[in-house]
Design a protein around this motif. Structure first.
Motif, PDB file in Angstrom:
ATOM      1  N   GLY A  53      83.588  44.867  43.005  1.00 33.40           N
ATOM      2  CA  GLY A  53      83.867  46.081  42.243  1.00 33.40           C
ATOM      3  C   GLY A  53      85.332  46.423  42.092  1.00 33.40           C
ATOM      4  N   LYS A  54      86.229  45.591  42.607  1.00 34.16           N
ATOM      5  CA  LYS A  54      87.655  45.873  42.515  1.00 34.16           C
ATOM      6  C   LYS A  54      88.356  44.780  41.717  1.00 34.16           C
ATOM      7  N   GLU A  55      89.343  45.194  40.960  1.00 36.20           N
ATOM      8  CA  GLU A  55      90.134  44.252  40.174  1.00 36.20           C
ATOM      9  C   GLU A  55      91.012  43.431  41.115  1.00 36.20           C
TER      10      GLU A  55
END
Length: 171
Positions: free
Chosen positions: A69-71
Motif C-alpha cells: 500500500g505504499k509507494e
C-alpha cells in the motif's frame, strides 16, 4: 569488486532478464544465498554485449511501484553480470563456456521468434544463426568435455517454451 565464479549462461541481454533474473542473482549474492555471476551471450549479430562489457556488466535498476500500500522507488546498482560474449565475434570464447564445470544453469529470453527450428543451421557454423542451433553447439561441446549437463530455464513467451526448445534441439 569480488570476483565470483561464473555459474549461469544467459542468452539475451535485454531489459527483462537484466531487470528480473540478474536482479535476483544480485540480491541472492548480497544475502550470501548464491555465489555466482552471469555470463551474457548475445543471441543475435546486432546486440548489446559491447555496451555491457563497456560498463563491466554493471548497470542501474530502478523499481517503482506500490508495496504493502505504499509507494516505493528502489535504486540498485547491479553487479551480477561478469561479462558478455558475442559468439559472432568470438566463437571460441562462446564454446569455452561449455568447459567450465562451475556453470550449471542456462537462462534464455530470445523473444518469441528465438525458439524456432532453422534447417539451414549446421554444427559447423561459427556460430549457428538460430538460438536452438547455438544451444545445440554448446550442449555438444559440453557432452564432449565429459561434464554434467545444464539446467535450462526458458523465458520466451510461447506456450510450452521448454518443450519447443527441446524439440528444436533434437531435430
Amino acid at each position: 569488486g569480488i570476483i565470483m565464479k561464473e555459474r549461469i549462461i544467459q542468452f539475451g541481454e535485454g531489459n527483462f532478464l537484466r531487470g528480473f533474473v540478474d536482479y535476483f542473482v544480485h540480491k541472492l549474492n548480497e544475502k550470501e544465498l548464491f555465489d555466482g555471476s552471469v555470463v551474457v551471450v548475445q543471441p543475435i549479430a546486432s546486440g548489446l554485449v559491447d555496451v555491457l562489457n563497456g560498463q563491466n556488466g554493471v548497470y542501474n535498476l530502478y523499481l517503482r511501484g506500490i508495496e504493502n500500500g505504499k509507494e516505493v522507488c528502489e535504486h540498485t546498482e547491479i553487479h551480477s553480470i561478469s561479462r558478455g560474449i558475442n559468439p559472432y565475434a568470438d566463437y571460441e570464447a562462446y564454446l569455452e563456456l561449455a568447459h567450465n564445470p562451475d556453470i550449471r544453469y542456462i537462462i534464455s529470453n530470445t523473444t518469441e521468434a528465438g525458439i524456432a527450428f532453422d534447417p539451414d543451421c549446421k554444427l559447423t557454423d561459427k556460430p549457428a544463426l538460430s538460438f536452438p542451433g547455438k544451444l545445440t553447439q554448446l550442449l555438444l561441446e559440453r557432452f564432449n568435455a565429459g561434464l554434467p549437463g545444464f539446467e535450462i530455464l526458458c523465458c520466451e513467451l510461447i506456450d510450452h517454451n521448454g518443450d519447443e526448445l527441446k524439440r528444436c534441439v533434437n531435430c
